[in-house]
Design an enzyme around this catalytic site. Structure first.
Site, PDB file in Angstrom:
ATOM      1  N   GLU A 238     -30.630 -20.778  17.688  1.00 24.27           N
ATOM      2  CA  GLU A 238     -29.822 -21.060  18.864  1.00 24.27           C
ATOM      3  C   GLU A 238     -29.335 -22.504  18.850  1.00 24.27           C
ATOM      4  O   GLU A 238     -30.043 -23.397  18.403  1.00 24.27           O
ATOM      5  CB  GLU A 238     -30.648 -20.803  20.131  1.00 24.27           C
ATOM      6  CG  GLU A 238     -31.264 -19.409  20.174  1.00 24.27           C
ATOM      7  CD  GLU A 238     -32.334 -19.230  21.247  1.00 24.27           C
ATOM      8  OE1 GLU A 238     -32.343 -20.008  22.226  1.00 24.27           O
ATOM      9  OE2 GLU A 238     -33.172 -18.320  21.089  1.00 24.27           O
ATOM     10  N   GLU A 349     -27.056 -19.181  30.217  1.00 25.82           N
ATOM     11  CA  GLU A 349     -28.356 -18.708  30.678  1.00 25.82           C
ATOM     12  C   GLU A 349     -28.909 -19.728  31.661  1.00 25.82           C
ATOM     13  O   GLU A 349     -28.748 -20.936  31.475  1.00 25.82           O
ATOM     14  CB  GLU A 349     -29.318 -18.540  29.499  1.00 25.82           C
ATOM     15  CG  GLU A 349     -30.720 -18.093  29.896  1.00 25.82           C
ATOM     16  CD  GLU A 349     -31.679 -18.014  28.708  1.00 25.82           C
ATOM     17  OE1 GLU A 349     -32.848 -17.694  28.942  1.00 25.82           O
ATOM     18  OE2 GLU A 349     -31.241 -18.276  27.579  1.00 25.82           O
TER      19      GLU A 349
END
Length: 434
Positions: A238, A349
């Site tokens: 990520e 997120e």
């Protein structure tokens, strides 16, 4: 001397009343203090001694960060037991091949920038520690120095630098990486799992979303994934930007990386807070603040992130901006990603802790819903994936997911200039998101 040393520890333990939820600009933290024992301070200091390597040169950033220029062969990555004999790869054997697209017409540009004004322009964002013009010497890598305060904001020393692990990942048949029962909420686009993927790319607008509670965060990133979402073997790479007061002690957006090979249980961490990611660049500090940031109806600043697998040596490289190498995740760190990825996700997120029994007002992206469009809502543009031929191609047929569209949402589209793109985000708590 022993008595004096013990006295010093005692004084530190008494005076070191740490406000776990510290007051940071613009954030209303819960006033909770804890007395820190000398034993805990010793454990923390030993850990910091392991990850804060002796610097060749030190730079103080205008935002208060200390950037240590560490010899590249002394960086934390090489402490990993799987990398004891690792020879640092200076550069990838091959960059992904670009596929050209025709230039967009004025009408298409206008459509992709729906809602913009003539003053709004897109620019690349950089990092605050470059503010005084000082650079790390050749042969070193810049590493943000971790402090006792950083560790003490975490739930525990084990949790420092890791994503919350008190939850399980569950996957529905029609949606990826949906986290249950822990307050994580997403607004993402994702690929199907019908083909092997060898990398992903996107340009991400940078904002400074408000985070209401210290142990919440707001991030925008690319996920490169393989393994099972409902097991313990999920591999994830990520990268993107995040606002995390608990991790960094402030509310600035920061460039970050993350990796795990066991569904966030024991392996991996943010940035360079554990051994793993090998940094090769002397100008980019992972975990450092990005500046400037986008403003509502004003200039739009974005960063480009590329993650791809070296077709010969297998390491997963990270590119930043215009063909700038940051470093790589060695293939030895992974199980499933040692071969290829099966899914890519792009998007935002947040963590919603439901403070005071209601949805918090932690923002995603710019804090505006997707329908606000260019100059107001946050965006990902030029979504691409890397195929088995090491070629970049625009993503078509993406799916989108927002678990709670009254709080955060996503709208995708396509244009010749922006390729596949989407706007996303939201304010969190509002009349429709109680």
């Amino acid at each position: 001397m022993r008595g004096f040393s013990g006295f010093v520890h005692l004084v530190l333990a008494v005076l070191f009343l740490v406000q776990r939820f510290s007051v940071v600009s613009g954030l209303n933290y819960t006033k909770y203090r804890q007395q820190v024992s000398s034993l805990r301070l010793d454990r923390i200091q030993r850990h910091l001694n392991n990850i804060n390597k002796p610097p060749v040169f030190t730079i103080k950033s205008p935002d208060g960060d200390i950037i240590d220029c560490v010899h590249k062969r002394k960086q934390p990555a090489l402490d990993h037991p799987l990398l004891k004999n690792h020879k640092i790869q200076r550069k990838p054997t091959e960059w992904p091949k670009m596929r050209t697209t025709k230039k967009a017409s004025e009408e298409e540009v206008g459509a992709s920038k729906k809602g913009s004004n003539n003053e709004a322009i897109m620019r690349g964002a950089w990092q605050m520690w470059h503010g005084n013009g000082t650079r790390c010497p050749k042969g070193t890598v810049p590493i943000r120095r971790s402090t006792s305060d950083d560790v003490l904001r975490a739930k525990s020393l084990f949790d420092f630098g890791k994503k919350q692990t008190s939850y399980s990942l569950s996957r529905r048949s029609d949606a990826p990486d949906v986290v249950s029962a822990n307050g994580h909420e997403h607004a993402i686009a994702y690929t199907g799992s019908s083909q092997d993927v060898y990398g992903a790319k996107a340009t991400i607008s940078v904002w400074d979303p408000s985070v209401q509670v210290v142990n919440e965060f707001s991030l925008s990133q690319i996920w490169v994934l393989s393994g099972s979402f409902d097991g313990s073997d999920l591999n994830s790479i990520e990268a993107g930007w995040q606002v995390s007061p608990e991790l960094y002690g402030d509310s600035r957006p920061r460039l970050f990386t993350y990796w795990t090979s066991d569904s966030y249980q024991a392996t991996g961490c943010y940035n360079l807070l554990c051994a793993g990611f090998v940094q090769t660049n002397s100008r980019i500090a992972i975990g450092a603040a990005i500046s400037p940031v986008s403003s509502y109806n004003g200039n739009q600043y974005d960063i480009t992130v590329l993650i791809w697998k070296d077709p010969k040596l297998g390491n997963w490289w990270m590119g930043f901006g215009d063909n700038t190498l940051v470093g790589y995740w060695p293939t030895e760190l992974f199980t499933h990603l040692a071969d290829s990825a099966t899914m890519v996700e792009w998007g935002g997120e947040i963590v919603n802790s439901r403070a005071n029994g209601r949805h918090t007002s932690t923002q995603m992206g710019s804090g505006q819903f997707a329908g606000e469009g260019f100059g107001k809502a946050s965006y990902f543009r030029n979504l691409e994936i890397v195929d088995s031929d090491n070629s970049l191609s625009s993503v078509h047929g993406i799916s989108t997911l927002a678990e709670n569209s009254d709080c955060y949402n996503i709208e995708s589209s396509y244009s010749n200039e922006w390729g596949t793109y989407f706007y996303y985000g939201g304010p969190g708590n509002n009349p429709r998101c109680p």
